[in-house]
Design a protein around this motif. Structure first.
Motif, PDB file in Angstrom:
ATOM      1  N   GLU A  13       0.832  -1.205   0.000  1.00 60.80           N
ATOM      2  CA  GLU A  13       0.000   0.000   0.000  1.00 60.80           C
ATOM      3  C   GLU A  13       0.866   1.254   0.000  1.00 60.80           C
ATOM      4  N   SER A  14       1.964   1.232   0.752  1.00 57.60           N
ATOM      5  CA  SER A  14       2.874   2.385   0.757  1.00 57.60           C
ATOM      6  C   SER A  14       3.530   2.563  -0.602  1.00 57.60           C
ATOM      7  N   ALA A  15       3.891   1.459  -1.261  1.00 57.74           N
ATOM      8  CA  ALA A  15       4.486   1.558  -2.596  1.00 57.74           C
ATOM      9  C   ALA A  15       3.495   2.140  -3.596  1.00 57.74           C
ATOM     10  N   CYS A  16       2.226   1.768  -3.483  1.00 61.06           N
ATOM     11  CA  CYS A  16       1.199   2.333  -4.371  1.00 61.06           C
ATOM     12  C   CYS A  16       1.043   3.834  -4.136  1.00 61.06           C
ATOM     13  N   GLU A  17       1.075   4.265  -2.881  1.00 58.91           N
ATOM     14  CA  GLU A  17       0.960   5.689  -2.593  1.00 58.91           C
ATOM     15  C   GLU A  17       2.177   6.447  -3.112  1.00 58.91           C
ATOM     16  N   ALA A  18       3.367   5.843  -2.993  1.00 54.46           N
ATOM     17  CA  ALA A  18       4.572   6.494  -3.516  1.00 54.46           C
ATOM     18  C   ALA A  18       4.502   6.606  -5.030  1.00 54.46           C
ATOM     19  N   ALA A  19       4.015   5.566  -5.697  1.00 47.51           N
ATOM     20  CA  ALA A  19       3.879   5.617  -7.157  1.00 47.51           C
ATOM     21  C   ALA A  19       2.903   6.715  -7.562  1.00 47.51           C
ATOM     22  N   ALA A  20       1.774   6.810  -6.866  1.00 44.11           N
ATOM     23  CA  ALA A  20       0.800   7.861  -7.173  1.00 44.11           C
ATOM     24  C   ALA A  20       1.398   9.246  -6.950  1.00 44.11           C
TER      25      ALA A  20
END
Length: 390
Positions: free
Chosen positions: A249-256
């Motif tokens: 979930e943190s990786a998805c937020e960083a990508a966004a």
């Protein structure tokens, strides 16, 4: 159509009463058996009536960031002409059921229900269809039908503001590679003048030769191109909390966050998944929708134990050279797989690796490899803005 326990009991009683009444010549029992059979028959006919309902849904809004409010407005109209609808209805919202009152809904009238859609988790929340249960007055038979289509609500990852953006790279005639923060303008072609073009872009020599105004078309040859690679393999995010991989979930937020920063600066940016999704939902309109729908998947193992999807993704990045800045976002389970990522240093002048949820710092490995260890996306954003040289 389903017969309730009461209906089963009454049907069995009807058979027994009729059998005993006719077998032993007890007309009273036979009459009771006929009455029970008539009641079950009436229940079947009553429950089989199909109400004419029209269902409309409006999501407000249909795309939100994680944690932001979203609501669904459901309008149910009785399109029948003869009788009012007295029904038990439930609307499916994700994994929950929302009761919808449909009591004495007269012909030609409608009722409206508005309720909140849960946005605590990133993902695509399907809302609908409306499930209407029709029961007879005696409660002997229940028949459930679905009305309307399912409408998705896209819950995007949270976006953390990033102040810094990568710079591009332009090659000089002597072979050197220079940093180009905002790109460089280069002549590309000539085209006919259209109303609104700036006169300073008119190429007067060509215009005099062809007899009509011609303007120069320029392109930005060294505009920074960013490639965000999200590692969505199960093995890269092994830790779970209540069934959720927080590192993913943190990786998805960083990508966004990186995508949003690039769009803000009008920089070309693309999103690549290590393990491509096999069944991407319909209605995806951009990278944020892809981030909302992406799930962890098994990357597939080769005989030597390496990840097939990782090797495929690295091969594509090396061959196609999709940009000049590569941002690789992964979890603690992929720390041993950073060698192939670091090998892309020659194809991508700027290479940033983000590792989320690791218990200890990740060794940088190859010279010049920039690794950002972060507990969550907010910490990653702070570390990202602290990068001095891309």
């Amino acid at each position: 159509m389903g017969i309730t326990a009461r209906g089963v009991g009454l049907l069995v009683a009807a058979v027994v009463l009729l059998g005993v009444g006719f077998r032993y010549a007890y007309p009273e029992l036979a009459v009771l058996g006929v009455a029970a059979a008539v009641a079950v028959g009436y229940a079947l006919v009553s429950a089989a009536w199909r109400p004419r309902l029209t269902v409309e849904r409006v999501a407000d809004p249909d795309r939100v960031a994680r944690g932001e409010p979203a609501a669904m407005t459901l309008t149910v109209r009785n399109a029948g002409r003869l009788r009012a609808a007295n029904l038990v209805a439930e609307d499916r919202c994700g994994g929950a059921l929302v009761p919808v009152p449909l009591l004495r809904l007269r012909p030609g009238h409608d009722t409206e229900v508005r309720y909140d859609v849960p946005t605590r988790r990133r993902g695509v929340v399907p809302v609908g269809p409306l499930r209407v249960t029709r029961r007879d007055p005696l409660g002997l038979v229940a028949l459930a039908r679905s009305y309307g289509d399912s409408v998705p609500v896209w819950v995007h990852p949270r976006i953390h503001p990033l102040a810094a953006v990568p710079t591009g790279s332009g090659r000089s005639l002597d072979g050197r590679t220079d940093s180009v923060p905002h790109g460089s303008i280069t002549f590309d072609s000539l085209r006919e003048y259209v109303v609104g073009d700036e006169l300073r872009r008119v190429h007067w020599r060509t215009s005099a030769r062809v007899g009509e105004l011609m303007v120069r078309e320029n392109v930005d040859t060294s505009l920074p191109r960013i490639v965000v690679v999200l590692d969505n393999r199960v093995s890269a995010h092994p830790h779970r909390l209540a069934g959720v991989a927080e590192s993913f979930e943190s990786a998805c937020e960083a990508a966004a966050s990186v995508l949003a920063a690039a769009v803000r600066e009008d920089l070309p940016v693309s999103l690549l998944l290590v393990a491509p999704a096999h069944d991407e939902p319909a209605g995806v309109t951009g990278p944020l929708d892809r981030l909302a729908a992406v799930e962890l998947t098994d990357g597939g193992k080769l005989t030597d134990g390496r990840e097939d999807s990782l090797r495929t993704a690295m091969t594509r990045l090396r061959q196609e050279r999709l940009g000049d800045t590569l941002v690789f976002l992964t979890g603690p389970g992929a720390r041993a797989d950073l060698g192939p990522v670091g090998a892309l240093r020659g194809a991508y002048p700027s290479l940033v690796i983000g590792v989320f949820g690791a218990a200890e710092p990740t060794p940088p490995g190859a010279a010049g490899l920039l690794v950002v260890d972060a507990a969550d996306a907010a910490e990653f954003a702070a570390e990202w803005d602290g990068i001095r040289r891309w």
